[in-house]
Design a protein around this motif. Structure first.
Motif, PDB file in Angstrom:
ATOM      1  N   MET A  99       0.830  -1.202   0.000  1.00  0.00           N
ATOM      2  CA  MET A  99       0.000   0.000   0.000  1.00  0.00           C
ATOM      3  C   MET A  99       0.869   1.258   0.000  1.00  0.00           C
ATOM      4  SD  MET A  99      -2.905   1.284  -0.275  1.00  0.00           S
ATOM      5  CE  MET A  99      -4.051  -0.031  -0.009  1.00  0.00           C
ATOM      6  N   GLN A 100       1.914   1.267   0.802  1.00  0.00           N
ATOM      7  CA  GLN A 100       2.808   2.422   0.864  1.00  0.00           C
ATOM      8  C   GLN A 100       3.483   2.656  -0.488  1.00  0.00           C
ATOM      9  OE1 GLN A 100       5.890   2.037   3.812  1.00  0.00           O
ATOM     10  NE2 GLN A 100       6.570   4.140   3.569  1.00  0.00           N
ATOM     11  N   ALA A 101       3.937   1.569  -1.120  1.00  0.00           N
ATOM     12  CA  ALA A 101       4.597   1.696  -2.423  1.00  0.00           C
ATOM     13  C   ALA A 101       3.626   2.254  -3.463  1.00  0.00           C
ATOM     14  CB  ALA A 101       5.142   0.340  -2.867  1.00  0.00           C
ATOM     15  N   PHE A 102       2.389   1.783  -3.440  1.00  0.00           N
ATOM     16  CA  PHE A 102       1.384   2.275  -4.382  1.00  0.00           C
ATOM     17  C   PHE A 102       1.111   3.757  -4.140  1.00  0.00           C
ATOM     18  CE2 PHE A 102      -3.007   3.063  -5.706  1.00  0.00           C
ATOM     19  CZ  PHE A 102      -2.914   2.696  -7.041  1.00  0.00           C
ATOM     20  N   MET A 103       0.928   4.137  -2.887  1.00  0.00           N
ATOM     21  CA  MET A 103       0.634   5.536  -2.546  1.00  0.00           C
ATOM     22  C   MET A 103       1.797   6.466  -2.905  1.00  0.00           C
ATOM     23  SD  MET A 103      -2.384   5.337  -1.559  1.00  0.00           S
ATOM     24  CE  MET A 103      -3.116   6.447  -0.396  1.00  0.00           C
ATOM     25  N   ASN A 104       3.029   5.944  -2.840  1.00  0.00           N
ATOM     26  CA  ASN A 104       4.214   6.749  -3.146  1.00  0.00           C
ATOM     27  C   ASN A 104       4.584   6.714  -4.627  1.00  0.00           C
ATOM     28  OD1 ASN A 104       4.518   7.572  -0.490  1.00  0.00           O
ATOM     29  ND2 ASN A 104       5.898   5.882   0.023  1.00  0.00           N
ATOM     30  N   GLY A 105       3.756   6.066  -5.444  1.00  0.00           N
ATOM     31  CA  GLY A 105       4.018   6.025  -6.878  1.00  0.00           C
ATOM     32  C   GLY A 105       5.076   5.025  -7.294  1.00  0.00           C
ATOM     33  N   LYS A 106       5.484   4.123  -6.383  1.00  0.00           N
ATOM     34  CA  LYS A 106       6.490   3.121  -6.726  1.00  0.00           C
ATOM     35  C   LYS A 106       5.878   1.932  -7.460  1.00  0.00           C
ATOM     36  CE  LYS A 106      10.230   3.689  -3.506  1.00  0.00           C
ATOM     37  NZ  LYS A 106      11.150   2.909  -2.698  1.00  0.00           N
ATOM     38  N   VAL A 107       4.565   1.830  -7.437  1.00  0.00           N
ATOM     39  CA  VAL A 107       3.858   0.771  -8.150  1.00  0.00           C
ATOM     40  C   VAL A 107       2.895   1.451  -9.119  1.00  0.00           C
ATOM     41  CG1 VAL A 107       2.283  -1.187  -7.943  1.00  0.00           C
ATOM     42  CG2 VAL A 107       3.997  -0.796  -6.167  1.00  0.00           C
ATOM     43  N   LYS A 108       3.089   1.180 -10.408  1.00  0.00           N
ATOM     44  CA  LYS A 108       2.192   1.716 -11.425  1.00  0.00           C
ATOM     45  C   LYS A 108       1.334   0.573 -11.944  1.00  0.00           C
ATOM     46  CE  LYS A 108       5.348   5.399 -12.758  1.00  0.00           C
ATOM     47  NZ  LYS A 108       6.186   5.265 -11.614  1.00  0.00           N
ATOM     48  N   VAL A 109       0.030   0.810 -12.027  1.00  0.00           N
ATOM     49  CA  VAL A 109      -0.916  -0.224 -12.434  1.00  0.00           C
ATOM     50  C   VAL A 109      -1.660   0.241 -13.673  1.00  0.00           C
ATOM     51  CG1 VAL A 109      -2.934  -1.553 -11.737  1.00  0.00           C
ATOM     52  CG2 VAL A 109      -1.197  -0.965 -10.040  1.00  0.00           C
ATOM     53  N   GLN A 110      -1.684  -0.613 -14.688  1.00  0.00           N
ATOM     54  CA  GLN A 110      -2.477  -0.369 -15.892  1.00  0.00           C
ATOM     55  C   GLN A 110      -3.441  -1.534 -16.026  1.00  0.00           C
ATOM     56  OE1 GLN A 110       0.886  -0.267 -18.612  1.00  0.00           O
ATOM     57  NE2 GLN A 110       0.382   1.852 -19.105  1.00  0.00           N
ATOM     58  N   GLY A 111      -4.712  -1.248 -16.224  1.00  0.00           N
ATOM     59  CA  GLY A 111      -5.680  -2.317 -16.419  1.00  0.00           C
ATOM     60  C   GLY A 111      -6.766  -2.313 -15.362  1.00  0.00           C
TER      61      GLY A 111
END
Length: 136
Positions: free
Chosen positions: A93-105
């Motif tokens: 969750m932290q990585a996603f919130m910090n933009g370290k995880v990009k999701v397409q789809g």
């Protein structure tokens, strides 16, 4: 013996661990096909493509990519290792919130996956044995 996360050797060892317990783990009820682009990898050319596919009812993780994924996730090596090896939902969750995880789809399918993976004593053994074969 330990191997770098996502190396060919690690993938072979992780596959063998999953196969060893395959008949003792409940089927995955969610049908999800995820391509993963892992950047800043400390070996090879610095990027690895892998995929996770549960459409067979089993967790299949291999190198390469799927032609028609539901989701493509792009992240750095350390974050991917924390997500897949350490299985730390707070880091995810932290990585996603910090933009370290990009999701397409299909984000909804990805979120449903968090609760769809079956857990029992054998899935926990698989997770521990995969952690044990991972360098670092």
């Amino acid at each position: 013996m330990s191997y770098p996360f996502l190396s060919e050797e690690w993938m072979s060892a992780a596959r063998a661990i999953r196969e060893k317990y395959a008949d003792q783990v409940p089927e995955v009820e969610a049908d999800l096909r995820i391509n993963q682009v892992i950047q800043e990898v400390p070996f090879g050319d610095g990027e690895v493509e892998s995929y996770l596919d549960t459409s067979s009812g089993k967790v299949v993780m291999e190198l390469g990519s799927l032609d028609e994924p539901d989701v493509t996730i792009t992240t750095d090596y350390d974050t991917a290792r924390a997500l897949f090896v350490d299985q730390d939902p707070a880091i995810a969750m932290q990585a996603f919130m910090n933009g370290k995880v990009k999701v397409q789809g299909d984000m909804m399918k990805l979120m449903a996956m968090q609760t769809a993976l079956p857990s029992n004593e054998f899935s926990e053994k698989i997770a521990q044995e995969i952690k044990d074969i991972t360098e670092g």
